[in-house]
Design an enzyme around this catalytic site. Structure first.
Site, PDB file in Angstrom:
ATOM      1  CG  ASP A 174      -1.848  -1.133   1.311  1.00 30.85           C
ATOM      2  OD1 ASP A 174      -2.117  -1.719   0.252  1.00 30.85           O
ATOM      3  OD2 ASP A 174      -2.296  -1.453   2.417  1.00 30.85           O
TER       4      ASP A 174
HETATM    5  N1  URA Z   1      -1.134  -5.789   4.089  1.00 30.51           N
HETATM    6  C1  URA Z   1      -1.636  -4.542   4.026  1.00 30.51           C
HETATM    7  O1  URA Z   1      -2.683  -4.268   4.586  1.00 30.51           O
HETATM    8  N2  URA Z   1      -0.955  -3.614   3.333  1.00 30.51           N
HETATM    9  C2  URA Z   1       0.213  -3.849   2.721  1.00 30.51           C
HETATM   10  O2  URA Z   1       0.807  -2.948   2.123  1.00 30.51           O
HETATM   11  C3  URA Z   1       0.743  -5.150   2.790  1.00 30.51           C
HETATM   12  C4  URA Z   1       0.052  -6.109   3.473  1.00 30.51           C
END
Ligand code: URA
Length: 230
Positions: free
Chosen positions: A101
């Protein structure tokens, strides 16, 4: 792909002639004459028919220390993307092996080897992904057990594989998960009434984020790291 099929696909020769060309020793793979028609070849070997180079593509494997604020995408009109942190000449070739993310930092893999990156990210292969998490609220005592039992994700209609939580402080833990579903870690903590305030990926399988790598920098994976993805 089998070598004889590769030759017929990449030249004007028929499949029958291609078999003959291989068997008669006119084809070299990475400089070595190969006569076995059944030899499997991938995208990253040099293949010559007589003096003509039919294929030569170099495989690239990079680890990037992703900063918060960068999108795991190739282009975006608004936000900077992780590809902007890769060497310019490689950018058109690379894809991301396991997105993070925008608000997540840490280990991100960039490569042009699709088969390899699938072996790292395919949920069925259960490669462990290790995250350092900070939460808004103290991690409740039952969180450990709930994650070990698996958290039901309604959208996908599945239960996550048993995950291990190692508590480091009231609001801090190391979590190992075995898939990489959309927002998985955040959704797991939401399911137990908590919220992630900082998320950082430390490891994917045997590939750990190099602690000497500054935020925003990349390095080439070494042979051990590449070969760890079986
Ligand atoms: N899980 C999440 O919620 N975000 C990420 O970036 C990676 C794993």
């Amino acid at each position: 792909m089998r070598l004889d099929r590769f030759i017929s696909k990449h030249t004007h020769h028929s499949h029958g002639t291609s078999r003959y060309l291989v068997a008669s020793g006119r084809v070299r793979v990475n400089g070595v004459v190969v006569r076995d028609l059944r030899t499997e070849v991938d995208h990253f070997v040099a293949i010559r028919l007589d003096d003509t180079l039919l294929q030569h593509q170099v495989a690239h494997y990079l680890m990037l220390h992703k900063p918060v604020g960068y999108l795991s995408a190739t282009t975006d009109p608004v936000h900077p993307t992780v590809l902007e942190l890769a060497p310019p000449q490689l950018r058109p070739l690379l894809h991301i092996g396991g997105r993070l993310d925008r608000s997540t930092s840490g280990l991100l893999i960039l490569t042009n080897d699709g088969l390899w990156s699938r072996r790292l990210t395919e949920p069925k292969l259960r490669v462990p992904k290790v995250y350092h998490v900070r939460t808004a609220h103290p991690i409740s005592p039952e969180t450990h057990q709930r994650f070990a039992e698996g958290i039901y994700l309604a959208y996908e209609n599945l239960t996550t594989s048993p995950a291990q939580l190692e508590q480091l402080a009231d609001c801090e833990a190391r979590l190992t998960i075995y898939e990489g579903r959309y927002h998985q870690v955040k959704r797991m903590f939401t399911a137990v009434g908590n919220r992630i305030v900082a998320l950082h990926r430390e490891r994917m399988g045997a590939i750990a984020l190099d602690t000497a790598l500054p935020v925003g920098a990349y390095r080439v994976l070494n042979v051990t790291e590449i070969e760890s993805v079986a």
